[in-house]
Design an enzyme around this catalytic site. Structure first.
Site: not given
Lengths: 454, 95
Positions: A65, A140, A164
């Site tokens: 990420k 996210s 997330s």
């Protein structure tokens, strides 16, 4: 997952992953690919050929990420503010994976600064759902979830504050692990809300997730809140008492409920003891979360002053104008909205009403979990009330988007381990996840249970 | 609405952000909705309940007071800044 050895070349593992990344380019999974990946694979192959010892994740390509710092490539956090940010330091979680010879394939798309639940709030455009390109990936950590779901990489790192990792895992049919708060060092990870943020992963099997988390877990002097390694302790081999959270079952859609009930039947079939539990304080979890999360992030986001690092506005009139214009240009509307909310709930006269109230309610929430864990080893509910939503369908109404975390925020506020496990799909082919939550440091028991059901 | 336009203007200044009129209208509505949702916390009796700032109730995690070599040195950090002069961060004139 396949690990490089005498028969499997690291170069082949990385090439295959790069080919797949290219094949699925339209999903907008990656913000950048790692130019060093193949070179690193060659080096690992050379060491294997020379009979040298290699790490437990030798040659395994993984997706990162884009909120983990490392000098390989840029760390953008999905934002314009950090569009060209190159970190001189390496996040501890990344360093530990590198020590075991895993290879970062690329950096994945995310809601800017992790503010969002769909990955639509990225400066680099939305990531598409792995099952239906007209739907959101979730977020996210959407890019990482889709990277694993599409089979580009066997595992990917994410961060989970209010859901997330778990929500995009559910929306893409993979395992998503949010560990106990403090299990993995947050050093070198761009902070959102410091008392809630965790580092976790996505994988397709429970064993892979367990291996990756085990590599990353443990005390780190650079993160004062990190815990001593508890991952090395084997989970007990016993039938578990599973509590189904009635309050959340009532909030789920028909098909999500059906998949969850099928999953419950599977647990019963495996000999686990399943019964219902009412947890009336959990319905306040999301409200508690939005107060504390925004208050903390309003503070952490003030570091983006555009003076020490980050993108700076041009032709400014004085210092205040520099701050304001740089932040206006570099942040997304959702970033700004949350900063505003956070500064509001801690402002003079409202601090008691919102912030202190929420932190007291958090104590009540934790007490409710403590009581539940006297009777149960694991608590279960759907990960999300419904399946992946259409792109653009929730971007106009922030509160609607926030409700995505309805079932996910409470364990976050209590620092509990929570994982999303694939639990089948709907008639439309959209995936459903079930959330398993355990007491602090019971992460491996949850993964063991997940393994039995997959 | 639980938040006023004046409050939004004040907050934006405190937050080093600025908004167009349309954005301010949007914020009034959106922040209002969020605060309405959050107000359900009033239903909870929190009289005498302690605060939780940190889930493990950690306080003051100490380490030895010795200098450790940092991962990045001064030049690495200054290289991140958009404007630097003589090894110092450069900002617009303040006075």
């Amino acid at each position: 997952m396949k690990i490089a050895d005498k028969d499997t070349r690291a170069v082949d593992l990385v090439r295959k992953a790069l080919d797949k990344a290219k094949e699925f380019e339209e999903y907008n999974v990656f913000i950048s690919l790692n130019d060093e990946a193949l070179k690193k694979a060659e080096e690992i192959d050379r060491r294997i050929a020379a009979g040298e010892k290699v790490g437990r994740l030798a040659g395994v390509p993984y997706a990162l990420k884009d909120d983990f710092l490392s000098p390989e490539g840029k760390t953008t956090a999905g934002s314009k503010m950090l569009e060209n940010f190159r970190s001189p330091i390496t996040a501890t979680a990344v360093a530990k994976l590198e020590t075991e010879d895993a290879i970062c394939l690329g950096r994945t798309n995310m809601d800017a600064f992790s503010h969002g639940a769909s990955t639509e709030n990225s400066y680099f455009g939305p990531t598409l759902n792995s099952r239906d390109k007209t739907r959101a990936a979730g977020g996210s950590s959407g890019g990482s979830a889709v990277a694993v779901a599409l089979g580009i990489v066997p595992f990917a790192l994410g961060t989970d504050t209010g859901g997330s990792i778990r929500q995009p895992a559910a929306y893409n049919g993979v395992i998503g692990v949010r560990p106990t708060y403090g299990a993995v060092s947050r050093y070198g990870v761009i902070a959102m809300s410091s008392s809630i943020d965790t580092v976790g992963c996505f994988a397709t099997t429970a064993d892979d997730a367990d291996l990756v988390m085990g590599v990353m877990a443990g005390r780190d002097e650079a993160d004062a809140t990190s815990l001593d390694d508890f991952w090395s302790a084997e989970p007990e081999n016993k039938k578990l008492r599973v509590g189904v959270i009635k309050d959340f079952m009532n909030s789920a859609d028909g098909e999500v409920l059906k998949c969850t009930n099928d999953y419950i039947d599977k647990l019963k079939g495996l000999g686990h003891e399943v019964s219902e539990i009412e947890m009336p304080t959990l319905k306040y979890g999301l409200a508690i979360y939005y107060v504390v999360q925004s208050a903390e992030l309003a503070s952490t986001m003030m570091r983006f002053d555009s003076i020490r690092f980050g993108r700076q506005a041009e032709n400014v009139k004085g210092l205040d104008d520099l701050y304001t214009r740089s932040r206006d240009e570099g942040l997304m509307m959702e970033n700004k909205r949350r900063i505003m909310l956070g500064n509001y709930v801690v402002s003079t006269g409202l601090y008691e009403k919102y912030y202190l109230k929420a932190q007291k309610a958090r104590t009540l929430l934790m007490a409710e979990y403590d009581r539940a864990f006297e009777k149960f080893d694991v608590l279960l509910c759907p990960t999300t009330p419904s399946t992946a939503f259409k792109l653009g369908s929730k971007t106009g109404d922030p509160m609607e988007m926030y409700l995505e975390d309805l079932m996910l925020a409470s364990p976050s506020m209590a620092g509990l381990p929570a994982i999303s496990v694939p639990a089948g799909e709907t008639t439309e082919g959209l995936t459903v996840g079930v959330q398993l939550v355990g007491p602090q440091c019971s992460d491996r028991s949850l993964l063991k249970l997940a393994k039995e059901t997959m | 609405m639980s938040i006023t336009r004046e409050e939004i203007l004040h907050l934006s200044k405190m937050s080093s952000l600025s908004f167009s009129d349309a954005e301010i209208e949007g914020l009034e509505k959106d922040l209002g909705n969020i605060l309405d949702y959050v107000s359900r916390l009033d239903e909870l009796d929190t009289e005498g309940v302690e605060l939780t700032y940190q889930v493990f109730k950690m306080q003051n995690v100490w380490r030895e007071d010795v200098l450790e070599k940092a991962e990045a040195d001064r030049d690495d950090l200054l290289a991140l800044a958009p404007a630097v002069k003589d090894h110092q961060l450069k900002v617009p004139k303040i006075l």
